[in-house]
Scaffold this active site. Structure first.
Site, mmCIF file in Angstrom:
data_model
loop_
_atom_site.group_PDB
_atom_site.id
_atom_site.type_symbol
_atom_site.label_atom_id
_atom_site.label_comp_id
_atom_site.label_asym_id
_atom_site.label_seq_id
_atom_site.Cartn_x
_atom_site.Cartn_y
_atom_site.Cartn_z
ATOM 1 N N ASN A 1 0.868 -1.177 0.000
ATOM 2 C CA ASN A 1 0.000 0.000 0.000
ATOM 3 C C ASN A 1 0.907 1.229 0.000
ATOM 4 O OD1 ASN A 1 -1.821 2.031 0.488
ATOM 5 N ND2 ASN A 1 -2.376 1.356 2.554
ATOM 6 N N TRP A 2 1.016 1.846 -1.163
ATOM 7 C CA TRP A 2 1.952 2.986 -1.291
ATOM 8 C C TRP A 2 1.374 4.273 -0.715
ATOM 9 C CZ3 TRP A 2 3.979 2.239 -7.042
ATOM 10 C CH2 TRP A 2 4.619 0.982 -7.117
ATOM 11 N N LYS A 3 0.105 4.243 -0.366
ATOM 12 C CA LYS A 3 -0.573 5.420 0.214
ATOM 13 C C LYS A 3 -0.342 6.662 -0.667
ATOM 14 C CE LYS A 3 -0.067 3.301 4.692
ATOM 15 N NZ LYS A 3 -0.071 3.443 6.145
ATOM 16 N N HIS B 1 -9.544 0.741 5.121
ATOM 17 C CA HIS B 1 -8.260 0.990 5.787
ATOM 18 C C HIS B 1 -8.492 1.949 6.958
ATOM 19 C CE1 HIS B 1 -4.171 2.352 6.503
ATOM 20 N NE2 HIS B 1 -3.773 1.258 5.884
ATOM 21 N N GLU C 1 -6.905 4.411 7.959
ATOM 22 C CA GLU C 1 -6.733 5.835 7.641
ATOM 23 C C GLU C 1 -8.002 6.394 6.991
ATOM 24 O OE1 GLU C 1 -2.987 5.440 5.557
ATOM 25 O OE2 GLU C 1 -2.072 4.888 7.469
ATOM 26 N N GLU D 1 -5.359 -5.336 10.736
ATOM 27 C CA GLU D 1 -4.366 -4.281 10.947
ATOM 28 C C GLU D 1 -4.642 -3.572 12.272
ATOM 29 O OE1 GLU D 1 -2.493 -3.036 7.031
ATOM 30 O OE2 GLU D 1 -4.220 -1.758 7.314
ATOM 31 N N GLY E 1 2.377 2.021 10.825
ATOM 32 C CA GLY E 1 3.305 3.141 10.652
ATOM 33 C C GLY E 1 3.991 3.582 11.932
ATOM 34 N N SER F 1 3.389 -2.376 10.484
ATOM 35 C CA SER F 1 4.850 -2.391 10.658
ATOM 36 C C SER F 1 5.477 -3.744 10.341
ATOM 37 C CB SER F 1 5.230 -1.924 12.072
ATOM 38 O OG SER F 1 4.796 -0.598 12.277
ATOM 39 N N GLY G 1 2.800 -1.189 4.367
ATOM 40 C CA GLY G 1 2.871 0.238 4.068
ATOM 41 C C GLY G 1 4.319 0.651 3.853
ATOM 42 N N GLY G 2 4.958 1.130 4.902
ATOM 43 C CA GLY G 2 6.315 1.677 4.808
ATOM 44 C C GLY G 2 7.305 0.810 4.055
HETATM 45 C C1 PEP Z 1 -0.833 -0.048 6.280
HETATM 46 O O1 PEP Z 1 -1.024 1.150 6.243
HETATM 47 O O2 PEP Z 1 -1.665 -0.815 5.777
HETATM 48 C C2 PEP Z 1 0.360 -0.535 6.944
HETATM 49 C C3 PEP Z 1 0.381 -1.771 7.347
HETATM 50 O O3 PEP Z 1 1.397 0.368 7.118
HETATM 51 P P1 PEP Z 1 2.840 0.063 7.776
HETATM 52 O O4 PEP Z 1 3.351 -1.203 7.163
HETATM 53 O O5 PEP Z 1 3.658 1.248 7.420
HETATM 54 O O6 PEP Z 1 2.613 -0.085 9.247
#
Ligand code: PEP
Length: 255
Positions: free
Chosen positions: A11-13, A97, A99, A169, A175, A215, A236-237
């Protein structure tokens, strides 16, 4: 026991211009484009989707979107429909999600409309559920996950359900660098599979992939991915750089 192919979704957001996205996807397809042992999905921002779609042609890496609007078309400024995604050969879409829930006020009923619209249009929802830190600390994790799951999947038929991908999640792990312990994650994943069995059937629940997100990094992925009910990761990251994302793909391939 049903064998569920592991899935690693990035997920590049709101990151990467079209040019940055193209550079990243070139690296990913060069290294993992022909893999068949792990399903790999990238979810770029909408502006990069057409270019990424072209670059993914001929590879096994799939294209996902980060959102959709449930209506077919019309006066919905700033929104994107399932038809528009399908026209770009999108196969997956992240829905619910945290967010979107917290920053954009999306509620369970609206997320449910999106899930149903995705399935009706042959898009596979990557449907996210998870508790906040306050909810975990007050012992409400399973209740919160159950409410989100049942509301988000209301009206999904048994036939459609096998196309759903659930992502657990924990919001406090997204994040933040704080990852759920393998025990915490496996407990919730097993709980989700039990709920899916009640909602659909045992064979269907055994087919549904349940991803962990929060994470996930090359260092913690092997242990998480070795759990019986963790079928991959929503990243994500660590999906923003080819090296870490590819290491996660490799970790998912280990039997
Ligand atoms: C996400 O936003 O779906 C996510 C898992 O982010 P991160 O890996 O950065 O925690």
């Amino acid at each position: 026991m049903t064998h569920r192919k592991k899935l690693i979704a990035g997920n590049w957001k709101m990151n990467k211009t079209s040019a940055d996205a193209a550079a990243l996807v070139r690296e990913l397809t060069a290294a993992a484009g022909q893999r068949t042992d792990v399903e790999v999905v990238v979810c770029p921002p909408f502006t990069a989707m057409e270019g990424v779609s072209r670059l993914l042609d001929g590879s096994n890496v799939r294209l996902g979107a980060q959102n959709l609007h449930p209506e077919k078309n019309g006066a919905f400024t700033g929104e994107i429909s399932a038809d528009m995604l399908r026209a770009l050969f999108v196969s997956h879409v992240i829905l619910g999600h945290s967010e979107r829930r917290t920053l954009f006020g999306e509620q369970d009923a609206f997320i449910n409309q999106k899930v149903l619209a995705a399935l009706k249009n042959q898009l596979r929802p990557i449907f996210c559920v998870g508790e906040t830190l306050v909810e975990r600390e007050s012992g409400a994790t399973l209740t919160v996950v159950q409410t989100q799951l049942e509301a988000g999947l209301a009206g999904v038929s048994r036939e459609q359900a096998a196309d759903v991908i659930v992502a657990y999640e924990p919001v406090w792990a997204i994040g933040t660098g704080k990852v759920a312990t393998t025990e915490q994650a496996q407990e919730v994943h097993a709980f989700i599979r039990t709920l899916l069995t009640k909602l659909f059937s045992e064979p269907v629940a055994q087919k549904i992939r349940i991803l962990y997100g929060g994470s996930m990094k090359p260092a913690n992925a092997p242990e998480l991915l070795a759990q019986p009910d963790i079928d991959g990761g929503l990243i994500g990251g660590a999906s923003l750089e080819a090296r870490s994302f590819l290491e996660l793909v490799t970790a998912a391939a280990v039997k």
